[in-house]
Design a protein around this motif. Structure first.
Motif, PDB file in Angstrom:
ATOM      1  N   GLU A   1      -1.836  23.118 -11.766  1.00 17.27           N
ATOM      2  CA  GLU A   1      -0.980  22.588 -12.819  1.00 17.27           C
ATOM      3  C   GLU A   1      -1.141  21.089 -12.983  1.00 17.27           C
ATOM      4  N   GLY A   2      -1.134  20.400 -11.883  1.00 13.66           N
ATOM      5  CA  GLY A   2      -1.187  18.936 -11.947  1.00 13.66           C
ATOM      6  C   GLY A   2       0.164  18.393 -12.330  1.00 13.66           C
ATOM      7  N   SER A   3       0.737  17.606 -11.464  1.00 16.29           N
ATOM      8  CA  SER A   3       2.091  17.126 -11.732  1.00 16.29           C
ATOM      9  C   SER A   3       2.126  15.695 -12.218  1.00 16.29           C
ATOM     10  N   VAL A   4       1.017  14.994 -12.128  1.00 16.04           N
ATOM     11  CA  VAL A   4       1.000  13.630 -12.641  1.00 16.04           C
ATOM     12  C   VAL A   4      -0.001  13.565 -13.786  1.00 16.04           C
ATOM     13  N   SER A   5       0.191  12.584 -14.624  1.00 15.24           N
ATOM     14  CA  SER A   5      -0.633  12.526 -15.827  1.00 15.24           C
ATOM     15  C   SER A   5      -0.771  11.092 -16.305  1.00 15.24           C
ATOM     16  N   ASP A   6      -1.249  10.975 -17.522  1.00 18.07           N
ATOM     17  CA  ASP A   6      -1.409   9.659 -18.144  1.00 18.07           C
ATOM     18  C   ASP A   6      -0.078   8.901 -18.175  1.00 18.07           C
ATOM     19  N   ALA A   7       1.010   9.615 -18.327  1.00 15.93           N
ATOM     20  CA  ALA A   7       2.315   8.938 -18.389  1.00 15.93           C
ATOM     21  C   ALA A   7       2.585   8.184 -17.093  1.00 15.93           C
TER      22      ALA A   7
ATOM     23  N   ARG B   1      -2.536   5.357  -3.942  1.00 16.39           N
ATOM     24  CA  ARG B   1      -3.341   6.578  -3.950  1.00 16.39           C
ATOM     25  C   ARG B   1      -2.418   7.757  -4.215  1.00 16.39           C
ATOM     26  N   VAL B   2      -2.771   8.538  -5.213  1.00 16.23           N
ATOM     27  CA  VAL B   2      -1.988   9.729  -5.557  1.00 16.23           C
ATOM     28  C   VAL B   2      -2.865  10.945  -5.324  1.00 16.23           C
ATOM     29  N   PHE B   3      -2.524  11.728  -4.305  1.00 14.32           N
ATOM     30  CA  PHE B   3      -3.339  12.874  -3.917  1.00 14.32           C
ATOM     31  C   PHE B   3      -2.779  14.158  -4.517  1.00 14.32           C
ATOM     32  N   PRO B   4      -3.643  15.166  -4.708  1.00 12.09           N
ATOM     33  CA  PRO B   4      -3.159  16.418  -5.283  1.00 12.09           C
ATOM     34  C   PRO B   4      -2.599  17.343  -4.216  1.00 12.09           C
TER      35      PRO B   4
ATOM     36  N   PRO C   1     -12.836  16.417  -5.023  1.00 10.81           N
ATOM     37  CA  PRO C   1     -13.267  15.766  -3.774  1.00 10.81           C
ATOM     38  C   PRO C   1     -12.087  15.387  -2.884  1.00 10.81           C
ATOM     39  N   VAL C   2     -11.621  16.386  -2.174  1.00 13.92           N
ATOM     40  CA  VAL C   2     -10.530  16.165  -1.232  1.00 13.92           C
ATOM     41  C   VAL C   2     -11.030  16.627   0.130  1.00 13.92           C
ATOM     42  N   ARG C   3     -10.843  15.818   1.139  1.00 16.42           N
ATOM     43  CA  ARG C   3     -11.358  16.164   2.454  1.00 16.42           C
ATOM     44  C   ARG C   3     -10.714  17.431   2.987  1.00 16.42           C
ATOM     45  N   SER C   4     -11.474  18.169   3.779  1.00 12.81           N
ATOM     46  CA  SER C   4     -10.946  19.440   4.276  1.00 12.81           C
ATOM     47  C   SER C   4      -9.759  19.218   5.195  1.00 12.81           C
TER      48      SER C   4
ATOM     49  N   THR D   1       0.852  -1.186   0.000  1.00 12.62           N
ATOM     50  CA  THR D   1       0.000   0.000   0.000  1.00 12.62           C
ATOM     51  C   THR D   1       0.881   1.228   0.000  1.00 12.62           C
ATOM     52  N   PHE D   2       0.612   2.127  -0.925  1.00 15.15           N
ATOM     53  CA  PHE D   2       1.421   3.341  -1.014  1.00 15.15           C
ATOM     54  C   PHE D   2       0.538   4.529  -1.316  1.00 15.15           C
ATOM     55  N   TRP D   3       0.617   5.539  -0.436  1.00 19.86           N
ATOM     56  CA  TRP D   3      -0.115   6.789  -0.653  1.00 19.86           C
ATOM     57  C   TRP D   3       0.920   7.889  -0.815  1.00 19.86           C
ATOM     58  N   VAL D   4       0.712   8.759  -1.793  1.00 18.58           N
ATOM     59  CA  VAL D   4       1.746   9.758  -2.083  1.00 18.58           C
ATOM     60  C   VAL D   4       1.099  11.038  -2.614  1.00 18.58           C
ATOM     61  N   LEU D   5       1.840  12.144  -2.534  1.00 21.16           N
ATOM     62  CA  LEU D   5       1.385  13.412  -3.096  1.00 21.16           C
ATOM     63  C   LEU D   5       1.887  13.532  -4.527  1.00 21.16           C
ATOM     64  N   ASP D   6       1.114  14.218  -5.350  1.00 23.44           N
ATOM     65  CA  ASP D   6       1.501  14.307  -6.757  1.00 23.44           C
ATOM     66  C   ASP D   6       2.740  15.155  -7.000  1.00 23.44           C
TER      67      ASP D   6
END
Lengths: 637, 194
Positions: free
Chosen positions: A420-426, A409-412, B72-75, A383-388
């Motif tokens: 801008e968004g740093s992750v994409s289809d690639a 899970r990749v969060f913004p 949809p991102v939690r506060s 399990t890996f959760w990360v910021l974009d």
């Protein structure tokens, strides 16, 4: 949810059964109501207790009810091993006898919608429940779509529990309102209570936590996950100091969401006298130096939430000392926290990476380069959760290193539509190429293509959860300019185990036709800013036979679509529709035709409810009819 | 609780002159007609006219639109990744609270517009030196006030915007009758925005 249904098919036996079976008639029997636990026929099937029974009806031996009673003894001994609630639901439908036995032996009561059944009714049936797992508001409440005060209060449940049985041990609540008074009542009423988990709840603060700490002497688990802990500044209580001075039974303590500073010396002392502690997740007010000290006190931790991961002001932390602490923590398999991560200290976690099964860096603002050395060691990550902020480049590293990844899970970092968004289809393609065993993905981005989603659908056929959030509304495939229908279509076609799906981007009715045709196992579907006409809703409600939870916002679906689900709503946990094209008449019609459905129209202000358009609709099956705690801005049709 | 968020960082889009529609990829050559048959209703406004036309809504999303709860991102996550400038908003007489993120707004005007939409019974009425919100049904006037870090209740609009964001702990739409008790306005008349 189990249908509370008497096995009334055996009508011809009913009379006979009840006369033989009334609890008063059978001495020493288990009887129906009342606290369970007592008279379990000890050991094996032989426990029929017949010989010693003094004054049952003086009738000659064994007509069928008698042997049923033996069977019930046996059955209870067997059923107590059945843990999965779906299996138990099935068992309870076999016949009346199995229904009773199952009800007596069910230890965990799970209620997926707290308004679907009343506490009294649920506890009457499951009188032996030792654990209560309740869910209140639906998921869209997390995104400010439910006004405050809508409901889902814990109070009626805990009161009813106190009347039913004092043996409550465990409570797990999600999206409910729990007050400090509720927590105090809980702590005072149940001497065996030992396990409290609150997820995305609100209504309580540090005073409530203090009572729990102080009075629950057997507390093993206190897990507070993403709750909205409200404290006026003047009312913050030093709850950590309230744990008893003696050795505690604590196994798990998580308080990342409790935003106020903690008394660190009290925390350190608590950890020192909690020899069973294996899971510790602290809040961001704990500095890196303090974390190191905690780790030294608790070298057997399996789960660690690191708090800020930044040294405090005036704290002079040697990176080597920190690394030593991680070296000594040989049991660590799960790391999280990193709330204000100082990247220069990140490498201190290297010693534990090879053992990590779960890593949550979703609050860590780091780049791909900073991620890389850590990631490359995490071969066993599931399990890996990360910021974009790590970008597609970071995702490529993940794909290279984590061949056994199950959940990503990749969060913004910047959760706005026009970021801008740093992750994409690639990045998505890279993940799909490297992590073939992926089962669950949540991916926020600004640019996506059908091709990438199709590739993922083929590379990762084991996907059970696919949630793609293209943050800009109505964004098409950024290469072809087409809608994203084909990509999501491929997901439902190729991922045959898919049970949860969230769609986004530019989408027409076509994607819903795909979902209806191929997404036969889908239980949860999230829709936002999608579809053209009511056909979309009709497809889904007619085609997705396993659909349980449907949440829709800002999509042009109206009454015709709503009415097309009448045959299915009793099989669902809920339907949420907001900012669609519903009218009051349409919703009223559903309410009229379905008496066991509660149809709520929610207004942001009471006067919204007079309008003919329905801004927010929430409907759910219930055995209890309209709830009596609805606030003025809710109209139950 | 409800949070409104600007769809665009207003200073950025103001400066560059770009807005969402212009940067949107389409198959048409640049300068071609902007009408896009696939485009749907973009806004989750409280009350869009309930027209029955199923086809394209002719109205593209406004670039300054505020969409509640999207993405949809939690506060708790939003708050963690930025400085915490969420404040509660109370309205005299209303039983529920909302929360707003002060950093989502560039200035007082935007904040008031957001409040107006949130408690959308109000319409803003601009007096020469202050802003009031009016409930058209009852005619009652409300004045936006806030509690600052010292615990004093002040009228919104007195101090420069950034100072306000830094010091505001919570907001309250106070009935005019009650507002008489507030600290008198500073006479500088410097109601600067941004």
């Amino acid at each position: 949810m189990a249908r509370v249904e008497e096995a009334g098919d055996r009508d011809e036996n009913k009379e006979e059964e009840t006369s033989w079976w009334s609890p008063e008639a059978v001495e020493g029997g288990r009887g129906g109501e009342g606290p369970s636990g007592g008279s379990r026929g000890g050991g094996g099937g032989g426990g029929d207790g017949d010989g010693g029974r003094p004054d049952t009806q003086p009738q000659p031996p064994p007509p069928p009810p008698y042997s049923d009673q033996v069977l019930e003894n046996v059955l209870e001994n067997v059923l107590q091993f059945l843990v999965c609630r779906r299996d138990r639901n099935a068992a309870s439908l076999v016949c009346r006898s199995w229904y009773r036995s199952e009800a007596q032996t069910r230890r965990e009561l799970f209620v997926g919608n707290c308004y679907a059944v009343s506490p009294a009714r649920a506890l009457r049936r499951f009188c032996g429940a030792r654990a209560l797992v309740l869910k209140g508001r639906p998921r869209f409440a997390d995104f400010n779509l439910f006004p405050l005060g809508w409901g889902a209060r814990f109070s009626p449940w805990i009161s009813a529990m106190a009347s039913a049985s004092p043996w409550l041990e465990r409570v797990c609540l999600k999206r409910m309102t729990v007050s400090d008074a509720d927590l105090a009542f809980l702590a005072r009423s149940f001497p065996s209570f030992c396990d409290l988990t609150l997820i995305c709840c609100d209504g309580f603060g540090t005073p409530g936590l203090a009572v729990i700490a102080e009075l629950c002497r057997n507390l093993r688990v206190l897990d507070l996950i993403e709750n909205d802990v409200e404290d006026e500044d003047e009312e913050v209580v030093d709850w950590i100091s309230r744990f008893p001075e003696t050795t505690t039974s604590l196994e798990s303590l998580s308080f990342e969401c409790v935003n106020c500073p903690v008394n660190f010396s009290a925390l350190e002392a608590l950890v020192a006298r909690s020899p069973s502690l294996r899971r510790l997740r602290v809040n961001q007010n704990v500095s890196l130096g303090q974390l190191r000290r905690l780790m030294v006190r608790a070298p057997h931790l399996t789960h660690l939430g690191t708090g800020s991961f930044r040294s405090g002001i005036d704290e002079d932390l040697n990176a080597t000392d920190l690394e030593q602490a991680f070296l000594a923590s040989k049991s660590l398999i799960c790391l999280s926290g990193f709330r204000e991560v100082a990247p220069e200290y990140l490498l201190a976690v290297l010693p534990v990476c090879a053992n990590l099964v779960s890593l949550n860096l979703s609050y860590a603002v780091i780049t791909a380069e900073q991620l890389k050395p850590v990631m490359l060691e995490c071969h066993n990550l599931r399990t890996f959760w990360v910021l974009d902020t790590v970008g597609d480049e970071g995702l490529r590293t993940v794909a290279k290193a984590c061949k056994n990844l199950h959940e990503l899970r990749v969060f913004p970092f910047e959760a706005t539509e026009d970021s801008e968004g740093s992750v994409s289809d690639a990045g998505l393609v890279a993940i799909s190429n490297g992590c073939r065993k992926l089962r669950s993905i949540l991916f926020f981005c600004q640019r996506m293509t059908n091709a990438a989603v199709v590739t993922m659908s083929k590379n990762c056929p084991d996907l059970v959860v696919f949630r793609l959030c293209i943050m800009g509304r109505h964004r098409p495939d950024h290469v072809t300019g087409e809608s994203m229908d084909e990509g999501f279509g491929a997901i439902v076609m190729n991922c045959k185990k898919l049970t949860r799906l969230a769609v986004s981007g530019l989408l027409t009715d076509k994607v819903f036709e795909y979902i209806a045709t191929y997404g036969k196992l889908v239980r949860t579907l999230s829709v936002a800013f999608a579809g053209n006409t009511d056909l979309s809703l009709k497809y889904v409600l007619e085609g997705c036979h396993r659909l349980q939870k449907l949440e829709i916002r800002d999509s042009p679906f109206g009454d015709a679509g709503l009415l097309s689900g009448i045959h299915h709503y009793y099989n669902m946990r809920f339907l949420w529709m907001s900012s669609c094209k519903l009218s009051l008449n349409g919703c009223k019609e559903v309410a009229q035709r379905m008496p066991n459905l509660v149809v709520e129209v929610i207004g942001d202000r009471p006067k919204d409810l007079d309008s003919d358009t329905v801004e927010k609709l929430y409907l759910y099956r219930s055995l209890e009819g309209p709830r009596d705690d609805a606030p003025p801005f809710v109209s139950i049709l | 609780m409800s949070t409104t968020e600007t769809a665009h960082s207003s200073t950025e889009s103001d400066a560059s002159g770009l807005d969402y529609e212009e940067t949107q990829l389409t198959l048409a050559p640049p300068g071609a007609s902007r009408s896009d048959p696939e485009r749907k209703r973009g806004l989750s406004d409280d009350h869009l006219p309930s027209d029955s036309s199923q086809g394209p809504s002719g109205k593209p999303p406004q670039s300054k639109a505020q969409v509640v709860g999207w993405p949809p991102v939690r506060s708790s996550r939003r708050n963690a990744l930025k400085s915490c400038t969420y404040v509660k908003v109370a309205v005299d007489g209303a039983p529920y609270l909302r929360k707003v993120d002060l950093e989502a707004y560039a200035g007082y005007q935007q904040l008031l517009t957001a409040l107006e939409e949130m408690f959308s019974c109000f319409t803003a009425r601009n007096y020469p030196n202050e802003r009031r919100l009016v409930d058209p049904v009852s005619g009652a006037e409300y004045v936006p006030t806030y509690e600052d870090k010292d615990g004093d209740w002040m009228l919104v609009g007195d101090v420069p915007w950034k100072m306000f964001v830094a010091s505001c702990k919570r907001l309250r739409l106070m009935k005019i009758s009650e507002a008489a008790n507030l600290a008198p306005r500073a006479p500088q008349g410097c109601t600067k925005e941004q």
